[in-house]
Design an enzyme around this catalytic site. Structure first.
Site, PDB file in Angstrom:
ATOM      1  CB  CYS A 247      -0.925   0.096   1.298  1.00 22.87           C
ATOM      2  SG  CYS A 247      -1.850  -1.372   1.460  1.00 22.87           S
TER       3      CYS A 247
ATOM      4  N   GLY B 177      -1.037   1.159  -4.935  1.00 24.49           N
ATOM      5  CA  GLY B 177      -2.299   0.472  -4.398  1.00 24.49           C
ATOM      6  C   GLY B 177      -3.466   0.893  -5.535  1.00 24.49           C
TER       7      GLY B 177
ATOM      8  CG  ASN C 190       3.485   0.051   2.571  1.00 26.55           C
ATOM      9  OD1 ASN C 190       4.410   0.790   2.404  1.00 26.55           O
ATOM     10  ND2 ASN C 190       3.039  -0.767   1.885  1.00 26.55           N
ATOM     11  N   GLY C 191       2.369  -2.493   4.672  1.00 20.70           N
ATOM     12  CA  GLY C 191       2.910  -3.676   4.919  1.00 20.70           C
ATOM     13  C   GLY C 191       2.102  -4.799   5.325  1.00 20.70           C
TER      14      GLY C 191
ATOM     15  CE1 TYR D  98       5.672  -4.284 -10.895  1.00 23.46           C
ATOM     16  CE2 TYR D  98       5.139  -4.410  -8.560  1.00 23.46           C
ATOM     17  CZ  TYR D  98       4.882  -4.418  -9.766  1.00 23.46           C
ATOM     18  OH  TYR D  98       3.322  -4.261 -10.157  1.00 23.46           O
TER      19      TYR D  98
ATOM     20  CG  ASP E 191       9.390  -7.148 -17.176  1.00 19.87           C
ATOM     21  OD1 ASP E 191       9.412  -6.207 -16.662  1.00 19.87           O
ATOM     22  OD2 ASP E 191       8.447  -7.896 -17.355  1.00 19.87           O
ATOM     23  CG  ASP E 192       9.856  -5.385 -12.973  1.00 19.55           C
ATOM     24  OD1 ASP E 192       9.468  -6.354 -12.063  1.00 19.55           O
ATOM     25  OD2 ASP E 192       9.188  -4.887 -13.724  1.00 19.55           O
TER      26      ASP E 192
ATOM     27  CB  CYS F 220      13.826  -7.818   3.591  1.00 20.19           C
ATOM     28  SG  CYS F 220      12.871  -9.198   3.276  1.00 20.19           S
TER      29      CYS F 220
ATOM     30  CB  CYS G 245      11.209 -12.531  -2.976  1.00 20.94           C
ATOM     31  SG  CYS G 245      12.069 -11.064  -3.557  1.00 20.94           S
TER      32      CYS G 245
HETATM   33  P1  5GP Z   1       4.759 -12.681 -15.112  1.00 18.67           P
HETATM   34  O1  5GP Z   1       5.464 -12.597 -16.626  1.00 18.67           O
HETATM   35  O2  5GP Z   1       5.778 -13.309 -14.339  1.00 18.67           O
HETATM   36  O3  5GP Z   1       3.349 -13.253 -15.238  1.00 18.67           O
HETATM   37  O4  5GP Z   1       4.820 -11.077 -14.744  1.00 18.67           O
HETATM   38  C1  5GP Z   1       5.768 -10.294 -14.609  1.00 18.67           C
HETATM   39  C2  5GP Z   1       5.441  -8.989 -14.471  1.00 18.67           C
HETATM   40  O5  5GP Z   1       4.876  -8.690 -13.235  1.00 18.67           O
HETATM   41  C3  5GP Z   1       6.566  -8.055 -14.661  1.00 18.67           C
HETATM   42  O6  5GP Z   1       6.340  -7.105 -15.697  1.00 18.67           O
HETATM   43  C4  5GP Z   1       6.648  -7.079 -13.572  1.00 18.67           C
HETATM   44  O7  5GP Z   1       6.858  -5.869 -13.799  1.00 18.67           O
HETATM   45  C5  5GP Z   1       5.368  -7.674 -12.649  1.00 18.67           C
HETATM   46  N1  5GP Z   1       5.273  -7.681 -11.138  1.00 18.67           N
HETATM   47  C6  5GP Z   1       6.612  -7.931 -10.488  1.00 18.67           C
HETATM   48  N2  5GP Z   1       5.895  -7.890  -9.288  1.00 18.67           N
HETATM   49  C7  5GP Z   1       4.746  -7.732  -9.184  1.00 18.67           C
HETATM   50  C8  5GP Z   1       4.027  -7.686  -8.261  1.00 18.67           C
HETATM   51  O8  5GP Z   1       4.054  -7.859  -6.969  1.00 18.67           O
HETATM   52  N3  5GP Z   1       2.555  -7.338  -8.582  1.00 18.67           N
HETATM   53  C9  5GP Z   1       2.000  -6.969  -9.944  1.00 18.67           C
HETATM   54  N4  5GP Z   1       0.599  -6.759  -9.933  1.00 18.67           N
HETATM   55  N5  5GP Z   1       3.032  -7.157 -10.877  1.00 18.67           N
HETATM   56  C10 5GP Z   1       4.191  -7.565 -10.469  1.00 18.67           C
HETATM   57 MG    MG Z   2       5.988  -4.814 -15.527  1.00 19.33          MG
END
Ligand code: 5GP
Ligand code: MG
Length: 473
Positions: A8, A35, A107-108, A248, A351-352, A439, A442
């Site tokens: 959040c 959010g 937030n958390g 991200y 991508d991230d 941290c 993940c």
């Molecule tokens: P995937 O291809 O694995 O389904 O999704 C990867 C995408 O999800 C990446 O573009 C990334 O920016 C996005 N993403 C990474 N972490 C999160 C998250 O915690 N929540 C959401 N909604 N998107 C995420």
């Molecule tokens: Mg993305």
């Protein structure tokens, strides 16, 4: 219990002469990325507290009429992002204790609420239907009803809170900011016209004309009232900011732990260029997070940066379930490839992160359909193998692609020519901060805050060599 109150954005204001709720509105507007599900603000003029919350984006949640009711020189606000499907406005924040005139935004996420539940039950408070955030507020309320001041009540309730929390708490005379002793989620203080503002991220200061003052330290309680700003240490802090904020979550114009998110992401790209010097004609980002990373890769490698995917700027989570045909279109609703850039080219796309792998797979297919000759997929973090419990909505471990597949298996699944993940060492180096500042659960499965009853949801593979006795999870 359903997971609530996750991932959040919070924003707070205290200042004589300031239209606090309107500033909070624009603060939340700058934190929209944290959010999109619901938004709310509580305000006070020193006499009465007012609050308003509604489902939807910040710009949808408040009408002019709503804003006019939120009078006063103090306000706290919240944008909520929850993974729970059947979420309603009931758990939207601020959470308010009407009788005491205390409001809280969080937030958390607290992986364990056992201590709070035991305490609340012993005081006759029913915990059924309460979110983790609401339990923290109720615990503060119990101590406030015993006659403690708000800072005293917060300090008394603090040891019951186990997990990740960046909190703003307000009564009729003060705004309090509090961060858990690991500082998993960010929280900063700014100044504005002799008053103070609090924000999850520093990107919300510039739009309202505020100036960054400092971060709230892990384990620190900052109190702002008519007397100004003071601070109390509730615990010896040891910062372990979630490194995924850099990867991200945060906006690139924010600073986290003193580091520019944009600069760190550019460094991710430079590290990727060192680790994966692929022959290519163009390097393109997946917008938005991939942009500074791809620029860093281009600068370090000499491969030209291009915009190969155009993102619809107005995309956001919607409450209207799309009909089947539209849903099958998937990522095409959000991203369109440019054949002008891609046709016949060896393309590096950055991508991230890869979470489930579903969008990444569609992106690879789309690039080939647009005529790309090769598609090399680079990711600006290591494989995400472990679920999150501290406020980012990564799914159950079995849904994480990297928890089920090797890198080669993932490459084949995505259909990419090559696939590369930034190394853990490269990730840390790019931040310019020591590993101990973060941290990294993940990626590593090392959870700094005990998961208690939720530890059973994590499967640590046998290659992890930490002795049983030293494991925190
Ligand atoms: P995937 O291809 O694995 O389904 O999704 C990867 C995408 O999800 C990446 O573009 C990334 O920016 C996005 N993403 C990474 N972490 C999160 C998250 O915690 N929540 C959401 N909604 N998107 C995420
Ligand atoms: Mg993305």
């Amino acid at each position: 219990m359903e997971r609530l109150g996750e991932k959040c954005g919070v924003f707070g204001v205290f200042g004589r002469g300031l239209d606090a709720s309107r500033l909070a509105f624009f603060g939340l507007f700058a934190l929209q990325h944290r959010g999109q599900e619901s938004s709310g603000i509580a305000s006070s003029d020193g006499e009465r507290m007012h609050s308003h919350k509604r489902m939807g984006l910040v710009a949808q949640a408040f009408t002019e009429k709503d804003m006019q009711k939120l009078v006063g020189h103090m306000a706290i606000g919240h944008n909520r992002y929850s993974t729970s499907k059947n979420s309603t406005v009931k758990h939207a924040q601020p959470a308010v204790l009407e009788d005491l005139g205390i409001a809280l935004v969080h937030n958390g996420n607290l992986p364990s609420t056992a201590a709070l539940e035991t305490f609340l039950k012993s005081k006759g408070v029913s915990v059924r239907f309460l979110s983790d955030s609401e339990m923290m507020l109720q615990a503060i309320g119990v101590y406030a009803r015993e006659g403690r001041t708000l800072p005293e009540a917060v300090a008394a309730a603090f040891p019951l809170m186990t997990g990740a929390f960046s909190l703003l708490i307000m009564d009729k005379t003060q705004v309090i900011a509090l961060r858990d002793s690991y500082g998993i989620r960010p929280l900063s203080v700014g100044t504005l016209n002799g008053g103070f503002v609090f924000s999850s991220e520093t990107c919300a200061f510039h739009p309202i004309g505020a100036e960054f003052l400092r971060d709230v330290a892990p384990g620190e309680m900052v109190i702002v009232d008519e007397g100004g700003l003071r601070s109390e240490r509730l615990a010896e802090g040891h910062e372990q900011l979630d490194i995924f904020e850099f990867v991200y979550f945060a906006r690139p114009d924010s600073h986290l732990s003193g580091k520019s998110v944009y600069g760190v992401r550019e460094n991710f790209g430079k590290e990727l260029a060192k680790e994966f010097p692929y022959p290519a004609d163009v390097v393109i980002p997946v917008p938005e997070t991939g942009i500074p990373v791809a620029l860093g890769y281009a600068k370090a490698s000499g491969v030209p940066f291009e915009t190969g995917l155009i993102k619809n700027r107005y995309i956001h989570r919607t409450f209207i379930e799309p009909e089947q045909h539209i849903r099958e279109q998937g990522v095409k609703i959000k991203l369109t490839p440019l054949p002008e850039v891609l046709a016949g080219k060896r393309v590096i796309i950055i991508d991230d992160s890869i979470v489930r792998g579903t969008t990444s797979r569609q992106i690879v297919k789309m690039l080939f359909e647009a005529g790309a000759r090769e598609v090399d997929f680079l990711i600006s973090c290591p494989p995400v193998r472990y679920p999150d419990f501290y406020g980012i909505d990564t799914p159950k471990q079995e849904d994480l692609l990297a928890s089920k597949m090797s890198v080669e298996e993932m490459r084949a699944y995505l259909g990419a020519t090559r696939l590369g993940f930034l190394s853990y060492e490269g990730l840390i180096r790019a931040t310019g901060l020591p590993e101990s500042n973060f941290c990294t659960s993940c990626f590593t499965g090392r959870y700094p805050i005990d998961l208690h009853e939720r530890a059973k949801e994590v499967r640590i593979p046998s290659e992890v060599t930490v002795p049983e006795s030293q494991r925190q999870w």
